[in-house]
Design an enzyme around this catalytic site. Structure first.
Site, mmCIF file in Angstrom:
data_model
loop_
_atom_site.group_PDB
_atom_site.id
_atom_site.type_symbol
_atom_site.label_atom_id
_atom_site.label_comp_id
_atom_site.label_asym_id
_atom_site.label_seq_id
_atom_site.Cartn_x
_atom_site.Cartn_y
_atom_site.Cartn_z
ATOM 1 N N HIS A 178 -2.243 -26.561 2.948
ATOM 2 C CA HIS A 178 -2.721 -27.038 4.103
ATOM 3 C C HIS A 178 -2.451 -28.610 4.117
ATOM 4 O O HIS A 178 -2.569 -29.256 3.205
ATOM 5 C CB HIS A 178 -3.890 -26.835 4.527
ATOM 6 C CG HIS A 178 -4.864 -27.006 3.212
ATOM 7 N ND1 HIS A 178 -5.162 -26.168 2.125
ATOM 8 C CD2 HIS A 178 -5.868 -28.057 3.178
ATOM 9 C CE1 HIS A 178 -5.856 -26.819 1.454
ATOM 10 N NE2 HIS A 178 -6.432 -27.903 2.026
ATOM 11 N N HIS B 97 -3.736 -32.114 5.935
ATOM 12 C CA HIS B 97 -5.038 -32.666 6.806
ATOM 13 C C HIS B 97 -4.230 -33.582 7.632
ATOM 14 O O HIS B 97 -3.555 -34.464 7.516
ATOM 15 C CB HIS B 97 -5.998 -33.452 5.952
ATOM 16 C CG HIS B 97 -6.694 -32.594 4.888
ATOM 17 N ND1 HIS B 97 -7.952 -32.176 5.046
ATOM 18 C CD2 HIS B 97 -6.244 -32.067 3.555
ATOM 19 C CE1 HIS B 97 -8.320 -31.703 3.906
ATOM 20 N NE2 HIS B 97 -7.349 -31.491 3.078
HETATM 21 P P1 5GP Z 1 -8.796 -29.384 0.234
HETATM 22 O O1 5GP Z 1 -10.291 -29.862 -0.344
HETATM 23 O O2 5GP Z 1 -8.269 -28.026 -0.398
HETATM 24 O O3 5GP Z 1 -7.779 -30.475 0.433
HETATM 25 O O4 5GP Z 1 -9.076 -29.205 1.724
HETATM 26 C C1 5GP Z 1 -9.753 -27.994 2.189
HETATM 27 C C2 5GP Z 1 -10.505 -28.209 3.655
HETATM 28 O O5 5GP Z 1 -10.804 -26.927 4.040
HETATM 29 C C3 5GP Z 1 -11.767 -29.099 3.355
HETATM 30 O O6 5GP Z 1 -11.442 -30.232 4.257
HETATM 31 C C4 5GP Z 1 -12.697 -28.079 4.069
HETATM 32 O O7 5GP Z 1 -13.834 -28.964 4.784
HETATM 33 C C5 5GP Z 1 -12.186 -27.183 4.844
HETATM 34 N N1 5GP Z 1 -12.552 -26.003 4.860
HETATM 35 C C6 5GP Z 1 -13.134 -24.966 3.795
HETATM 36 N N2 5GP Z 1 -13.930 -23.965 4.107
HETATM 37 C C7 5GP Z 1 -13.548 -24.009 5.530
HETATM 38 C C8 5GP Z 1 -13.449 -22.904 6.733
HETATM 39 O O8 5GP Z 1 -14.191 -21.897 6.312
HETATM 40 N N3 5GP Z 1 -13.360 -23.139 7.946
HETATM 41 C C9 5GP Z 1 -12.455 -24.524 8.178
HETATM 42 N N4 5GP Z 1 -12.257 -24.700 9.417
HETATM 43 N N5 5GP Z 1 -12.326 -25.314 7.310
HETATM 44 C C10 5GP Z 1 -12.784 -25.288 6.048
#
Ligand code: 5GP
Ligand code: ZN
Length: 130
Positions: free
Chosen positions: A116, A118
């Site tokens: 993903h 951001h």
């Molecule tokens: P990472 O930490 O892997 O770069 O980003 C994962 C993102 O997913 C985080 O910013 C977190 O807030 C978001 N996230 C985690 N669980 C959920 C969810 O159930 N729904 C949504 N919309 N975002 C989520």
């Protein structure tokens, strides 16, 4: 979760587990609700549940890739699509400045093992990031 090894028919149990249980795969399948701002054949864009900026969207391929480093050269059109999509969504959100970032691996802050990007905007950004 460890793999139980190959199943008859060539399916890998760890791949099946990923597709059934992966949080973002489940959001892609609309099994878990999300505030979706765009959907097409290849991608979904939805609001981050813990926003770190006034605009904080996640640009997610429908195909399960564990991270950017799990992609191959064959995924190049998909990766290009995600970047152009992020650009269009940023334009729709009237963002003149924004940051598009992916955390690749736990050491970089990745917490969801499905690729993903951001898309962050609406406030001044610092550099270098923490
Ligand atoms: P990472 O930490 O892997 O770069 O980003 C994962 C993102 O997913 C985080 O910013 C977190 O807030 C978001 N996230 C985690 N669980 C959920 C969810 O159930 N729904 C949504 N919309 N975002 C989520
Ligand atoms: Zn997934």
């Amino acid at each position: 979760m460890g793999s139980l090894g190959p199943l008859p028919g060539g399916f890998q149990t760890d791949i099946i587990f990923s597709l059934q249980e992966c949080l973002f795969c489940r959001i892609v399948r609309h099994e878990i609700p999300a505030q979706i701002v765009h959907e097409d054949e290849q991608a979904l864009v939805f609001k981050d549940i813990t926003p770190q900026a006034p605009t904080h969207l996640l640009v997610v391929p429908k195909k399960h890739l564990g991270s950017l480093s799990a992609s191959t050269d064959g995924d190049a059109p998909l990766l290009g699509h995600l970047q152009r999509l992020a650009c269009r969504v940023a334009e729709d959100a009237k963002l003149s400045s924004y940051r598009l970032v992916t955390n690749n691996g736990k050491g970089a802050g990745q917490s969801v093992d499905h690729l993903h990007y951001h898309l962050l905007g609406g406030r001044p950004m610092q550099w270098p990031p923490g």
